[in-house]
Motif scaffolding. Structure first.
Motif, mmCIF file in Angstrom:
data_model
loop_
_atom_site.group_PDB
_atom_site.id
_atom_site.type_symbol
_atom_site.label_atom_id
_atom_site.label_comp_id
_atom_site.label_asym_id
_atom_site.label_seq_id
_atom_site.Cartn_x
_atom_site.Cartn_y
_atom_site.Cartn_z
ATOM 1 N N GLU A 207 17.225 -4.778 -6.369
ATOM 2 C CA GLU A 207 16.556 -4.407 -7.612
ATOM 3 C C GLU A 207 15.071 -4.146 -7.410
ATOM 4 O O GLU A 207 14.515 -3.228 -8.017
ATOM 5 N N LEU A 208 14.422 -4.948 -6.560
ATOM 6 C CA LEU A 208 12.978 -4.889 -6.456
ATOM 7 C C LEU A 208 12.484 -4.053 -5.286
ATOM 8 O O LEU A 208 11.293 -3.734 -5.222
ATOM 9 N N LEU A 209 13.372 -3.739 -4.338
ATOM 10 C CA LEU A 209 12.990 -2.893 -3.199
ATOM 11 C C LEU A 209 13.911 -1.674 -3.156
ATOM 12 O O LEU A 209 14.764 -1.530 -2.271
ATOM 13 N N PRO A 210 13.779 -0.760 -4.134
ATOM 14 C CA PRO A 210 14.702 0.391 -4.172
ATOM 15 C C PRO A 210 14.589 1.285 -2.948
ATOM 16 O O PRO A 210 15.534 1.978 -2.604
ATOM 17 N N THR B 24 0.827 -1.203 0.000
ATOM 18 C CA THR B 24 0.000 0.000 0.000
ATOM 19 C C THR B 24 0.864 1.257 0.000
ATOM 20 O O THR B 24 0.545 2.247 -0.659
ATOM 21 N N VAL B 25 1.976 1.229 0.730
ATOM 22 C CA VAL B 25 2.847 2.402 0.826
ATOM 23 C C VAL B 25 3.788 2.502 -0.364
ATOM 24 O O VAL B 25 3.928 3.563 -0.983
ATOM 25 N N PHE B 26 4.439 1.394 -0.719
ATOM 26 C CA PHE B 26 5.495 1.434 -1.733
ATOM 27 C C PHE B 26 5.089 0.824 -3.071
ATOM 28 O O PHE B 26 5.872 0.860 -4.014
ATOM 29 N N ARG C 281 9.968 7.941 1.000
ATOM 30 C CA ARG C 281 8.999 8.439 0.036
ATOM 31 C C ARG C 281 8.122 7.292 -0.449
ATOM 32 O O ARG C 281 8.614 6.318 -1.020
ATOM 33 N N GLY C 282 6.827 7.393 -0.218
ATOM 34 C CA GLY C 282 5.888 6.384 -0.666
ATOM 35 C C GLY C 282 5.144 6.821 -1.905
ATOM 36 O O GLY C 282 5.451 7.843 -2.527
ATOM 37 N N HIS D 138 7.793 9.119 8.035
ATOM 38 C CA HIS D 138 8.936 8.649 8.813
ATOM 39 C C HIS D 138 8.620 7.259 9.356
ATOM 40 O O HIS D 138 7.527 7.027 9.891
ATOM 41 N N TYR D 139 9.573 6.385 9.225
ATOM 42 C CA TYR D 139 9.395 5.001 9.654
ATOM 43 C C TYR D 139 10.608 4.564 10.452
ATOM 44 O O TYR D 139 11.741 4.980 10.183
ATOM 45 N N THR D 140 10.341 3.729 11.441
ATOM 46 C CA THR D 140 11.413 3.058 12.182
ATOM 47 C C THR D 140 11.508 1.622 11.674
ATOM 48 O O THR D 140 10.526 0.868 11.744
ATOM 49 N N PHE D 141 12.661 1.261 11.131
ATOM 50 C CA PHE D 141 12.859 -0.049 10.520
ATOM 51 C C PHE D 141 13.622 -0.947 11.490
ATOM 52 O O PHE D 141 14.692 -0.567 11.998
#
Length: 644
Positions: free
Chosen positions: A93-96, A80-82, A125-126, A132-135
């Motif tokens: 390649e698939l998760l820039p 939904t976000v990315f 950036r979505g 802002h996200y905490t990973f």
């Protein structure tokens, strides 16, 4: 036979079970009950539980495996976000978005060390908005790609061990090659229409198979996991789990924005408090004729609570200057308010031209009236150019540091009394020489006090720093601040006041002169004083008007002393680069007052004449008994040069 709980008959042993169950236990919370006719279906239920939870959590979840971090799973919140992401390919390649955030090196560390790592509050950036996200990257294990005897698992091969441990053996009662509900056998088509080993995105429409969309998606994801395991560059050994990383992102945009608003508010409050503090300090220091003075103030800490450090420079007249520095204990607006009241009181008491210890005595009583619970330290010093000394008194404050013209540094030996506000103490004054070429430093404890060291060590460090500090007073201030390690995040307020008594030579020395005449009294004293003043002012090349005013002032002051004072008497004339000073001292301690003389009075007009013709005038008691009455005349531009 009835069970202990619930009164239901004991359940018969399961077929093939070696140990009969004592009683029927209720299903584990949130556990999917096994389908009818599927004995031992609990492992498959656990498999569905992890995916069901990950599909529904609001956090963003992506699972990768292998050294290339090939994508095994992404949940709905992530897409939904990315946006939609294909499975099976490398994350680079698939998760820039992970590459932009610098997560790939962190994921490498997690894969090598087996320990979780966290990246806090990163802006990403979505598709629809930025946030802002905490990973958090957590090590996980995927089920073995191959089962016992080299045969592939039919269901466990795609199982994610969400707790960080590999999934268990095949379901009870099922052989390694059998199929449990919700799984596919080798070579068969998955419920979602995807054959094992097919490329990502090749899922066929379920058509009318009657399965919910979520079940089809999960089945397709399991099939892709098996395909991804086969596509790994380093195939896992038969029966060994595959190591992977689960990336979990929590949306902390609201918290980051709230924290930024809080920081902005705190910054504004601190700026307001510092503005208040600085407004209570001198906006521009008075520059005496005979001294060069500079001061600096630095608020401590990063919060809005400023301290009560303060300083002041007050010209007293006749070339004398009062220098004050103090520190109100505590922080905040209350300390700043007390500081402002004390500074105002000091300026008022200084106008009385009292000795330093008497000024502190008055301040002590006032501080107790302002706030009995507030304690302040203060050092009050007076410089007299005629004596080249600093007369000072201290109320619990740190000593003055003086560097003589020859470079010798020493502390002022002073009788220090208790802080202001304590009461019941009689303060005394001391003195220290301040010859031409000398430098003196007044400071607060924030400059020398440290939590891990004795304050005497800090004062010694200040002495060493002053020994090598040259230049203007402002340059010395800055040098001392740097040498003592005071930075912007220093935990205490710092105030420093530096004064220099310059050694004047050449043309500059011609602008500063002194001349004195001792008078024994008698009728000849006034004519001698007029003749002396006329001769001195002529030699100083003053204009005629200033010459005549100076002679008249000397005559009136001497006449007043002859009439109201007692010997010994002295007339002193002094010029600086800005003014002419006429001063008369005698042995009587009664200070003159300006009064209005009646037309019929034959006396009482001397002080009124002085107040009319002079720029300023005043009187004070002298330390040894007696008084001094003085007046000043501003020099015209032709007789003065700008202060350097």
């Amino acid at each position: 036979m009835r069970s202990d709980r619930g009164g239901s008959p004991q359940a018969p042993p399961a077929p093939g079970s070696a140990v009969p169950t004592a009683r029927e236990e209720p299903p584990e919370p949130f556990e999917t009950p096994p389908p009818a006719g599927s004995p031992g279906g609990r492992p498959a239920a656990r498999e569905l539980l992890a995916r069901d939870v990950l599909d529904q959590v609001p956090g963003l979840v992506a699972v990768v495996h292998g050294p290339e971090h090939r994508i095994a799973y992404v949940n709905d919140a992530y897409t939904t976000v990315f946006g939609d992401r294909s499975l099976g390919g490398p994350a680079r390649e698939l998760l820039p978005e992970l590459t932009e955030l610098g997560l790939l090196p962190l994921m490498d560390q997690v894969l090598r060390s087996g320990k979780p790592r966290t990246l806090k509050a990163r802006r990403a950036r979505g598709l629809s908005r930025s946030g802002h996200y905490t990973f958090t990257c957590t090590p996980v294990e995927l089920s073995p790609a191959d089962g016992p005897e080299g045969k592939p698992h039919t269901d466990g091969a795609a199982t994610l061990a969400a707790t960080g441990t590999a999934s268990g053996p095949p379901p009870d009662g099922a052989s390694p090659g059998s199929t449990s509900p919700g799984s596919t056998s080798p070579g068969s088509t998955s419920p979602g229409g995807t054959a094992p080993g097919s490329a990502p995105g090749d899922t066929a429409s379920a058509g009318g198979d009657g399965q919910p969309d979520g079940a089809r998606d999960r089945a397709a994801a399991r099939a892709v996991l098996r395909a991804a395991g086969a596509a790994d560059r380093r195939p896992a050994r038969p029966g060994s789990p595959r190591k992977g990383v689960m990336v979990f992102a929590t949306d902390v945009t609201d918290q980051v924005e709230a924290a930024e608003r809080l920081r902005t508010s705190e910054r504004r409050q601190r700026e307001t408090a510092v503005t208040l503090q600085r407004s209570l300090l001198p906006q521009k220091l008075e520059q005496p004729d005979d001294l060069r003075v500079a001061a600096t103030y630095q608020p401590g800490g990063t919060d809005e609570a400023v301290g009560g450090d303060w300083y002041d420079v007050i010209t007293l007249g006749a070339g004398r200057t009062a220098l004050v520095i103090g520190d109100v204990m505590g922080r905040g607006v209350r300390a700043a308010a007390v500081m402002g009241q004390l500074r105002t009181a000091v300026r008022a008491y200084a106008r009385l031209d009292l000795p330093p210890h008497e000024v502190l005595q008055l301040l002590d009583g006032l501080a107790a009236e302002i706030d009995p619970n507030q304690i302040a330290t203060c050092l009050y010093a007076v410089h007299d150019p005629n004596e080249n000394r600093l007369v000072h008194a201290s109320a619990g404050h740190l000593p003055i540091i003086v560097r003589d013209a020859d470079g010798t540094v020493h502390r002022a030996a002073e009788p220090t009394g208790p802080p202001l506000g304590t009461g019941g103490w009689v303060h005394t004054s001391g003195s220290v020489p301040l010859e031409p070429g000398a430098t003196a430093v007044l400071y607060t404890d924030g400059l020398v006090e440290r939590r891990d060291a004795d304050i005497d060590d800090g004062v010694s460090a200040l002495e060493q720093a002053l020994a090598g500090a040259d230049g203007t007073p402002q340059a010395v201030c800055d040098r001392l601040i740097r040498a003592l390690g005071v930075t912007a995040d220093h935990d205490d307020d710092v105030a420093v006041l530096v004064l220099q008594h310059p050694a004047r030579t050449g043309h500059d020395a011609e602008l500063f002169h002194n001349a004195a005449l001792d008078l024994l009294g008698g009728v000849e004293a006034a004519p001698r004083a007029r003749a002396f003043a006329s001769g001195v002012l002529t030699s100083w090349r003053f204009p005629t008007e200033l010459h005549d005013l100076g002679v008249l002032a000397a005559s009136e002051l001497v006449a007043n002393s002859l009439q109201h004072g007692i010997p010994p008497m002295r007339l002193r004339l002094r010029r600086t680069d800005r003014r002419l000073i006429v001063e008369v001292t005698d042995g009587d301690d009664h200070l003159p007052r300006r009064r209005r003389a009646e037309p019929a009075d034959e006396s009482g007009r001397g002080i009124s004449i002085i107040a009319t013709i002079a720029s300023s005038w005043g009187s004070r008691r002298t330390p040894g008994g007696g008084k001094a009455v003085w007046c000043e005349f501003a020099l015209p531009d032709s007789c003065r040069t700008p202060y350097p």
